[in-house]
Design a protein around this motif. Structure first.
Motif, short mmCIF file in Angstrom:
data_model
loop_
_atom_site.label_atom_id
_atom_site.label_comp_id
_atom_site.label_asym_id
_atom_site.label_seq_id
_atom_site.Cartn_x
_atom_site.Cartn_y
_atom_site.Cartn_z
N ALA A 118 5.56 -42.16 -17.94
CA ALA A 118 6.31 -43.37 -17.58
C ALA A 118 7.67 -43.23 -18.25
O ALA A 118 7.84 -42.44 -19.19
N ILE A 119 8.62 -43.98 -17.75
CA ILE A 119 9.91 -44.08 -18.45
C ILE A 119 10.11 -45.57 -18.70
O ILE A 119 10.20 -46.36 -17.76
N VAL A 120 10.10 -45.93 -19.96
CA VAL A 120 10.27 -47.35 -20.32
C VAL A 120 11.37 -47.48 -21.35
O VAL A 120 11.39 -46.73 -22.34
N GLY A 121 12.27 -48.40 -21.11
CA GLY A 121 13.42 -48.56 -22.00
C GLY A 121 14.20 -47.26 -22.12
O GLY A 121 14.74 -46.94 -23.19
N GLY A 122 14.21 -46.49 -21.05
CA GLY A 122 14.97 -45.25 -21.06
C GLY A 122 14.25 -44.08 -21.73
O GLY A 122 14.78 -42.98 -21.79
N VAL A 123 13.04 -44.32 -22.18
CA VAL A 123 12.31 -43.29 -22.92
C VAL A 123 11.17 -42.72 -22.08
O VAL A 123 10.37 -43.47 -21.51
N PHE A 124 11.12 -41.41 -22.03
CA PHE A 124 10.06 -40.71 -21.31
C PHE A 124 8.83 -40.66 -22.20
O PHE A 124 8.86 -40.07 -23.29
N VAL A 125 7.73 -41.27 -21.74
CA VAL A 125 6.49 -41.23 -22.53
C VAL A 125 5.37 -40.61 -21.71
O VAL A 125 5.38 -40.67 -20.47
N ILE A 126 4.44 -40.02 -22.42
CA ILE A 126 3.25 -39.45 -21.77
C ILE A 126 2.14 -40.49 -21.87
O ILE A 126 1.93 -41.08 -22.94
N ARG A 127 1.48 -40.71 -20.74
CA ARG A 127 0.38 -41.68 -20.68
C ARG A 127 -0.94 -40.94 -20.69
O ARG A 127 -1.17 -40.04 -19.89
#
Lengths: 491, 491
Positions: free
Chosen positions: B452-461
């Protein structure tokens, strides 16, 4: 608890197969139309969900004892109601595999085979229907598997709406007009309402018995002209090949010619009759499709895929995608970015989708085109047999010429005259007696047929196409009709 | 040709069961994410549908050889992508029975058991969720089984639109506003577009990390006030319990309070998190639902029913029926006329519908409520384990607090600093490295996670909940992440 333990899956799976095989073996023994009363099940079921597990053996007993009596047996050989829900071993196997893989093919990457097999089989079936290349992936169009015709209509209607609004401005949505006949499936009215077409702008054009309840190009043309004069904007026309009430075949080619002048979207709803067009001798029913924008049929109605499986082809997928695509960061992937793949989520209303292509693939491979054609033909032949039987009994009439595998018939007003007590409203009496006849037949559980009212006349529909139906069942069905007619007329 | 010959049905049915049981037995050996290239299947498939039948044995070989490599294995124990598609033997059995009966339960009479069982199980599940009586048939509301949340949103949105337009006039459709957060599922945007909400009137309210990407009542309130000042009409709010990107839980109660002031329809999208609310310790997540108008969850996401099965409850079924009912002469029947029955065709977009209630009934009976609760809890526990492992590796961070069975994590900017070549854009580099890490993991086929990209940050789910997943798989998944991180960071 391991809800997908392979050993237990195998054990229970085999039990269900045997349950269903036994069901098919004995299906002729059940009353076709369930004879339960409203509320029967709520009284039989506990008020709360069970806290503890029950063994599958108990559950299947419960199913047999409480659920099966409330089922109307659409797979019965004596089922002649509505249109059939066309089931087969191959369709069932495809659905099992799809349910077993339980994948969600919203875009290519989420399961490439689901998308690619769907594109392949849609081209296969499109070729069998001799659809122009413009509807196929091998041309410039493409096909998609949806649940039902209602979805196909909603998808194409949104695309048509947006195409037109992009020209005239979104604020003019209340000026768009959708054209149907009074025989068109209510799905169009519902979809038009959903997408915000003003209720006064659903133009329902009258059909008559003299033209077999088909939509006449001149009636369409005159309705459009009036609308245009009133400042309205023709947007969408639904042409039906095989209407629900009487399997009327709208003249597709000439209707497209009219619509073309106004830049309208033409959708061909061949939900029922589309499948049989894989037989060369019936292909003429969709002559003119080259001038339409989209075409759909329900493979679950007459192509053995079990519920649900609607095949939709569109000439201009881009217009559908433009209306229905969404962008979610969490679905981004390099395959989609490459534009080399189809992402079917943008061809439909919903995001998630089942792997429906498997069952169409299995049906085509398991039976082969030659057998499939002959199978469909056998239903038409059985309908001819039924038609012949009706014609031999002079109390009855075939109400509209039979087109395919459905026969619309009724007891003639002259036949019911002796119980009409000299009423001058013979047609009303005939309607009432035919309704009573149908209730009587269906109440017996021996067969199940349904009705239509066309041009004010109540007719009984005998729709042949349940997979297990043979000529013997059709002959028995007619005997049932006659027996109940005897009883009613001698009353 | 007899496509429903019980003997052949039994033979092939058993073969498919064995095929699938073997598949589950060996599922851990397949690469989770299919590694095929776009177009792989078209090249393997013949150009035309086969004219002659093929035996099931050949078809299953073809399936294994050509289709299975293109499948992304959503049922793999190493599947942690998107949200799970929650499969089980009971869910599968229910779908088999539904496909076998192959009935079309559009209205009560077309198969009474299909309608009545659905009403019963929807009340059962509603009670387990402790939904107010106003949502149940035993109260003044009711529930319906649809395919997906997209349909639940479309259904409720049309009802909300029509309710509002009946007050302000249909010609004012362009004034209606729909409220979502920037974390709301794109289904709402799509549905709003479909029903004719003006694109400028989809109000997407920003969320931030400081409030865990939840929709703040004060942000909603301020957006509404601006719209009202501009002469627009607030119509519909979608509150999400468990967002797709991070399982954020919008504060349902306070949001309803805001919406109430404006007479808006509030829909609660608990597609993912809804199921776990049958556990008393999680029920608080939907506190406030008593003030919403409708509530939905996907039983195919976390309640073992296999795809597709969305449960929708509404407080005022009449408003849905008013928008979606249709009248067709050929569907008229005395049960419907009596008003004693539910006709589910008027609760959904489409006319035809599968007998989905069977699988929910089988899941509830086969496992029992106590086991189901514990099963859901086990996923949350596994997520805690994974979270703990991430926390112990100081190169990583848990990006947002874990709510349920999904963990959002990433390599920290500080950890990637040494390969960022002193770039000042550390966050950009971190995003790029995390993306590369995810591609590397997924390319290995060992596990499948998404981003996901949340608040401009790429995170792994890491979404835990595939039915076959055990703690060992979660631990192995983390090891895989670490190994690939080692390789990338030492590059």
């Amino acid at each position: 608890m391991n809800p997908l333990d392979p050993k237990e899956f195998r054990r229970q799976g085999h039990m269900i197969i045997d349950f269903l095989a036994d069901y098919y073996q004995n299906i002729g023994n059940y009353p076709v139309l369930s004879q339960v009363e409203p509320g029967y099940l709520r009284n039989l079921m506990p008020e709360f969900a069970p806290l503890s597990p029950e063994p599958i053996e108990t559950i299947l007993q419960d199913l047999q004892q409480h659920i099966v009596p409330g089922i109307t047996h659409w797979q019965s050989p004596n089922y002649f109601a509505y249109f059939p829900s066309s089931g087969s071993t191959a369709g069932f196997a495809g659905e099992m595999l799809s349910t077993g893989f339980n994948l969600v093919g919203f875009n290519w990457v989420s399961s490439p085979a689901a998308t690619e097999l769907e594109s392949v089989v849609m081209d296969w079936l499109g070729q069998l229907l001799n659809l122009p290349k413009a509807f196929l992936f091998s041309g410039s169009g493409g096909g998609v598997l949806l649940g039902t015709t209602c979805e196909a209509i909603l998808v194409t209607l949104v695309a048509a709406r947006d195409k037109m609004l992009s020209q005239i401005g979104r604020e003019n949505i209340c000026d768009l007009v959708v054209y149907v006949s009074d025989q068109t499936h209510c799905a169009v009215q519902k979809a038009a309402h959903i997408i915000g077409i003003h209720p006064k702008n659903l133009r329902v054009i009258k059909t008559t018995k003299s033209s077999s309840f088909t939509l006449l190009p001149e009636s369409l043309s005159s309705a459009i002209q009036t609308d245009v004069q009133n400042g309205l904007v023709p947007c969408y026309l639904c042409v039906t090949v095989g209407t629900t009430s009487t399997t009327a075949i709208d003249p597709l080619g000439p209707l497209c010619m009219v619509a073309k002048k106004y830049g309208m979207w033409v959708h061909v709803d061949a939900a029922y009759a589309g499948s049989v067009c894989i037989c060369p001798e019936f292909r003429h029913l969709i002559d003119g499709v080259e001038d339409a924008n989209s075409f759909s049929l329900n493979a679950h109605k007459w192509f053995l895929t079990n519920l649900d499986c609607c095949c939709l082809w569109v000439k201009d997928p881009a217009s559908v995608i433009k209306s229905l695509s969404t962008h979610s960061v969490y679905l981004e992937n390099s395959a989609s970015d490459s534009k080399l793949v189809v992402d079917y989520k943008d061809w439909q209303i919903t995001l998630s989708r089942r792997f429906r292509a498997l069952k169409l693939w299995l049906v085509l491979k398991s039976y082969g085109v030659v057998n499939l054609r002959n199978f469909l033909r056998s239903h038409v032949e059985m309908a001819k047999t039924f038609e012949g039987l009706v014609k031999r009994d002079e109390r009855f009439e075939i109400f509209v010429p039979r087109n395919l595998a459905m026969v619309c018939f009724r007891l003639l007003p002259s036949a019911v005259a002796k119980i009409s007590n000299g009423s001058s409203k013979t047609e009303d009496v005939a309607n009432e007696i035919n309704r009573r006849l149908l209730d009587s037949i269906n109440g017996s559980g021996t067969v199940y047929m349904t009705h239509a009212i066309v041009g004010g006349v109540f007719v009984i529909r005998c729709a042949i196409g349940a997979t297990l139906t043979h000529t013997t069942h059709v002959i028995m069905a007619w005997k049932t009709v006659q027996e109940h007619a005897d009883a009613i007329l001698n009353y």
